[in-house]
Design a protein around this motif. Structure first.
Motif, PDB file in Angstrom:
ATOM      1  N   SER A 268     -23.906  61.015 -15.423  1.00  0.00           N
ATOM      2  CA  SER A 268     -24.409  62.217 -14.779  1.00  0.00           C
ATOM      3  C   SER A 268     -25.398  61.778 -13.698  1.00  0.00           C
ATOM      4  N   ALA A 269     -25.118  62.196 -12.462  1.00  0.00           N
ATOM      5  CA  ALA A 269     -25.964  61.804 -11.328  1.00  0.00           C
ATOM      6  C   ALA A 269     -26.658  63.037 -10.784  1.00  0.00           C
ATOM      7  N   PHE A 270     -27.921  62.912 -10.468  1.00  0.00           N
ATOM      8  CA  PHE A 270     -28.650  64.073  -9.950  1.00  0.00           C
ATOM      9  C   PHE A 270     -29.908  63.624  -9.203  1.00  0.00           C
ATOM     10  N   ILE A 271     -30.444  64.556  -8.402  1.00  0.00           N
ATOM     11  CA  ILE A 271     -31.725  64.298  -7.716  1.00  0.00           C
ATOM     12  C   ILE A 271     -32.803  65.066  -8.458  1.00  0.00           C
ATOM     13  N   ARG A 272     -33.851  64.357  -8.801  1.00  0.00           N
ATOM     14  CA  ARG A 272     -34.960  65.015  -9.480  1.00  0.00           C
ATOM     15  C   ARG A 272     -36.123  65.077  -8.495  1.00  0.00           C
ATOM     16  N   LYS A 273     -36.510  66.282  -8.119  1.00  0.00           N
ATOM     17  CA  LYS A 273     -37.618  66.403  -7.163  1.00  0.00           C
ATOM     18  C   LYS A 273     -38.933  66.372  -7.936  1.00  0.00           C
ATOM     19  N   GLU A 274     -39.707  65.338  -7.676  1.00  0.00           N
ATOM     20  CA  GLU A 274     -40.942  65.138  -8.435  1.00  0.00           C
ATOM     21  C   GLU A 274     -42.145  65.156  -7.512  1.00  0.00           C
ATOM     22  N   PRO A 275     -43.276  65.645  -7.992  1.00  0.00           N
ATOM     23  CA  PRO A 275     -44.478  65.591  -7.144  1.00  0.00           C
ATOM     24  C   PRO A 275     -44.879  64.148  -6.879  1.00  0.00           C
ATOM     25  N   PHE A 276     -45.454  63.902  -5.683  1.00  0.00           N
ATOM     26  CA  PHE A 276     -45.897  62.539  -5.366  1.00  0.00           C
ATOM     27  C   PHE A 276     -47.083  62.126  -6.226  1.00  0.00           C
ATOM     28  N   GLY A 277     -48.008  63.071  -6.459  1.00  0.00           N
ATOM     29  CA  GLY A 277     -49.225  62.740  -7.204  1.00  0.00           C
ATOM     30  C   GLY A 277     -50.420  63.366  -6.524  1.00  0.00           C
ATOM     31  N   LEU A 278     -51.295  62.517  -5.994  1.00  0.00           N
ATOM     32  CA  LEU A 278     -52.500  63.027  -5.323  1.00  0.00           C
ATOM     33  C   LEU A 278     -52.246  63.076  -3.813  1.00  0.00           C
ATOM     34  N   VAL A 279     -52.302  64.279  -3.280  1.00  0.00           N
ATOM     35  CA  VAL A 279     -51.977  64.519  -1.866  1.00  0.00           C
ATOM     36  C   VAL A 279     -53.248  64.828  -1.076  1.00  0.00           C
TER      37      VAL A 279
ATOM     38  N   GLY B  72     -66.493  65.262   9.139  1.00  0.00           N
ATOM     39  CA  GLY B  72     -65.876  65.039  10.443  1.00  0.00           C
ATOM     40  C   GLY B  72     -65.169  63.692  10.454  1.00  0.00           C
ATOM     41  N   PRO B  73     -65.006  63.118  11.651  1.00  0.00           N
ATOM     42  CA  PRO B  73     -64.271  61.859  11.766  1.00  0.00           C
ATOM     43  C   PRO B  73     -64.807  60.745  10.864  1.00  0.00           C
ATOM     44  N   GLN B  74     -66.137  60.609  10.816  1.00  0.00           N
ATOM     45  CA  GLN B  74     -66.702  59.495  10.033  1.00  0.00           C
ATOM     46  C   GLN B  74     -66.375  59.633   8.543  1.00  0.00           C
ATOM     47  N   GLU B  75     -66.616  60.826   8.006  1.00  0.00           N
ATOM     48  CA  GLU B  75     -66.354  61.054   6.574  1.00  0.00           C
ATOM     49  C   GLU B  75     -64.852  60.944   6.300  1.00  0.00           C
ATOM     50  N   THR B  76     -64.031  61.459   7.246  1.00  0.00           N
ATOM     51  CA  THR B  76     -62.580  61.397   7.035  1.00  0.00           C
ATOM     52  C   THR B  76     -62.114  59.942   7.029  1.00  0.00           C
ATOM     53  N   GLY B  77     -62.749  59.121   7.879  1.00  0.00           N
ATOM     54  CA  GLY B  77     -62.433  57.692   7.900  1.00  0.00           C
ATOM     55  C   GLY B  77     -62.679  57.074   6.531  1.00  0.00           C
ATOM     56  N   ARG B  78     -63.788  57.442   5.907  1.00  0.00           N
ATOM     57  CA  ARG B  78     -64.100  56.890   4.570  1.00  0.00           C
ATOM     58  C   ARG B  78     -63.140  57.411   3.519  1.00  0.00           C
ATOM     59  N   LEU B  79     -62.817  58.690   3.658  1.00  0.00           N
ATOM     60  CA  LEU B  79     -61.856  59.297   2.713  1.00  0.00           C
ATOM     61  C   LEU B  79     -60.512  58.574   2.785  1.00  0.00           C
ATOM     62  N   LEU B  80     -60.121  58.215   4.007  1.00  0.00           N
ATOM     63  CA  LEU B  80     -58.810  57.586   4.218  1.00  0.00           C
ATOM     64  C   LEU B  80     -58.738  56.149   3.699  1.00  0.00           C
ATOM     65  N   GLU B  81     -59.907  55.591   3.342  1.00  0.00           N
ATOM     66  CA  GLU B  81     -59.868  54.243   2.748  1.00  0.00           C
ATOM     67  C   GLU B  81     -59.282  54.304   1.340  1.00  0.00           C
ATOM     68  N   HIS B  82     -59.323  55.490   0.737  1.00  0.00           N
ATOM     69  CA  HIS B  82     -58.797  55.635  -0.631  1.00  0.00           C
ATOM     70  C   HIS B  82     -57.278  55.720  -0.617  1.00  0.00           C
ATOM     71  N   LYS B  83     -56.718  55.406  -1.770  1.00  0.00           N
ATOM     72  CA  LYS B  83     -55.254  55.480  -1.875  1.00  0.00           C
ATOM     73  C   LYS B  83     -54.834  56.896  -2.263  1.00  0.00           C
ATOM     74  N   PHE B  84     -53.996  57.477  -1.455  1.00  0.00           N
ATOM     75  CA  PHE B  84     -53.364  58.762  -1.797  1.00  0.00           C
ATOM     76  C   PHE B  84     -51.879  58.520  -1.982  1.00  0.00           C
ATOM     77  N   ASP B  85     -51.196  59.465  -2.612  1.00  0.00           N
ATOM     78  CA  ASP B  85     -49.751  59.300  -2.798  1.00  0.00           C
ATOM     79  C   ASP B  85     -48.972  59.949  -1.660  1.00  0.00           C
ATOM     80  N   TYR B  86     -49.631  60.825  -0.921  1.00  0.00           N
ATOM     81  CA  TYR B  86     -49.009  61.431   0.260  1.00  0.00           C
ATOM     82  C   TYR B  86     -50.132  61.966   1.151  1.00  0.00           C
ATOM     83  N   ILE B  87     -49.959  61.833   2.456  1.00  0.00           N
ATOM     84  CA  ILE B  87     -50.944  62.414   3.390  1.00  0.00           C
ATOM     85  C   ILE B  87     -50.217  63.331   4.358  1.00  0.00           C
TER      86      ILE B  87
END
Ligand code: NAD
Length: 416
Positions: free
Chosen positions: A60-71, A132-147
């Protein structure tokens, strides 16, 4: 000497020539691939042997749509509620946890999103962060599962670079200059109503707004009075006092737009008032391709008109520039509209109107090239925020059938 340059140029020229597009050409290429497999069966057999003779009808073959995680959702100021909640709906519907970072520039909406919205969703799965840009830059250092990012292409590059460090997939909803071609055979007043309305909507601060008009000098002569008539009908003789005309978001953008008013020649509007962050609906003519107003996304109620001598010249003009988020073509001839559609590329397209295509939930909304990657809206939002996991469930038995895969691949073994 670049060993790849010739090959890449040859292929790019072939693509630009349009030869890969006709259905017959594509079919002939696929037939070629099929012949390759047939005629080289012997040659390929060894390499493919272990994948042959599967009994997949029992699987049985199928596609399972799953959440990425932390977005992570990063949103801009120009439609600060819509462009925060729109992606959020998709992310939550698909089952993700979400960090929303609204624009710091649209301060009041940012405040409501931060203080009120979390009360309406499960706070263990959702957070609004500010900065703003500075805080967002720091936020982006973290690992997310989708942006999911909506904003300008320069910041899009910063976001994608940060995402690449963690191999995080992204959707980038960016901007650019959206061309609007007007054919000689159009009714100028109809075109003027539609172009002026969509250009001045939200004071021109819309990513899909028609950014500039391409038309012949003859059409320009008919279009300018029609644009004047439309603008006066919409906003009165004194547009600054109209309740229907928005204001520029900030002093910085106001100064940038005021600078653009000196390009070409003002034939409509041109007034500005710093104390009110007001820029009048403005039409510029005699604009050159090299003028600043043709180098950057305008994002204000200013409409330059650039003259072209033919449809072919308009198509070349569009194709010389980055691929836009939206492309508009006005013509009484469906052949002309279809030709522009066929010979250009853009995130979305609308014939004989402004950005109505993005109002349909049945259509994906997104850019291509420098106007973005990925798409959303309606069901496409759910799909964007889901990993499409390819699954196959095989019965535990029938080992005799599957044993043929295993080495050693001797003729005797293959007969089992
Ligand atoms: P922006 O790129 O400046 O900001 C978007 C988000 O990125 C904000 O949350 C902001 O805080 C953050 N940001 C800004 N600079 C940053 C940096 N250096 N590092 C990290 N994060 C940073 O965009 P904007 O000015 O808010 O919005 C206007 C742009 O967005 C235009 O180019 C417009 O075309 C585009 N836009 C695109 C769409 C679309 O759907 N394709 C929709 C709306 C706006």
């Amino acid at each position: 000497m670049d060993p790849f340059a010739d090959t890449l140029q040859r292929l790019r020229e072939a693509f630009v020539s349009g030869r890969t597009r006709p259905a017959e050409f594509r079919a002939s290429q696929l037939k070629g691939l099929s012949r390759f497999l047939r005629e080289n069966k012997q040659l390929l057999q060894e390499a493919l042997a272990q994948d042959l003779h599967k009994a997949t009808q029992l699987d049985s073959a199928f596609i399972r749509k799953e959440p990425f995680g932390l977005v992570l959702i990063l949103s801009p100021w120009n439609y600060p509620l819509n462009l925060s909640l729109g992606p959020l709906v998709g992310a939550l519907a698909a089952g993700n946890c979400v960090v929303l970072k609204p624009s710091e520039i649209s301060k009041s909406t940012e405040k409501v999103l931060a203080e009120v919205l979390p009360r309406y969703v499960d706070q263990s799965c959702f957070a609004v962060v500010l900065g703003g840009p500075q805080e967002t830059g720091r936020l982006l250092e973290h690992k997310f599962d989708y942006i999911f990012f909506t904003g300008n292409p320069q910041v899009g590059k910063i976001v994608m670079t940060a995402a690449a460090k963690h191999l995080t997939p992204v959707t980038l909803e960016l901007g650019g200059k959206n061309p609007c071609y007007v054919d000689d055979n159009c009714d100028p007043q109809t075109v003027a109503n539609r172009v002026a309305f969509f250009r001045c909507f939200n004071a021109g601060q819309t990513c899909v707004a028609p950014d500039y008009v391409l038309c012949s000098p003859e059409m320009q002569a008919r279009l300018v009075p029609a644009l004047q008539s439309a603008i006066t009908r919409f906003y009165g003789d004194d547009p600054q006092s109209s309740p229907d005309l928005g204001r520029i978001i900030s002093e910085k953008h106001f100064q940038r737009l005021r600078g653009l008013l000196s390009c070409g020649r003002v034939v409509i509007g041109g007034q500005s008032d710093e104390s009110d962050l007001y820029i009048a609906p403005t039409v510029l003519v005699d604009v050159q391709e090299t003028d600043p107003v043709m180098q950057e996304e305008i994002f204000g109620p200013i409409l330059p008109i650039v003259n072209v001598r033919s449809l072919g010249q308009a198509i070349d003009f569009i194709n010389r520039r980055e691929k836009p988020l939206a492309l508009y073509a006005f013509s009484n001839s469906s052949q002309v509209v279809k030709r522009i559609l066929a010979q250009t590329s853009s995130g979305g397209f609308c014939g004989n109107d402004g950005f109505m295509h993005l109002t349909l939930a049945s259509l994906p909304f997104g850019g291509v090239g420098s106007s973005g990657m990925g798409s959303y809206h309606g069901k496409f939002s759910f799909d964007t925020f889901s990993h499409h996991r390819a699954c196959l469930l095989r019965p535990p038995g029938l080992e005799k059938i599957y044993a043929i895969r295993y080495p050693p691949h001797t003729p005797r073994n293959l007969r089992v």
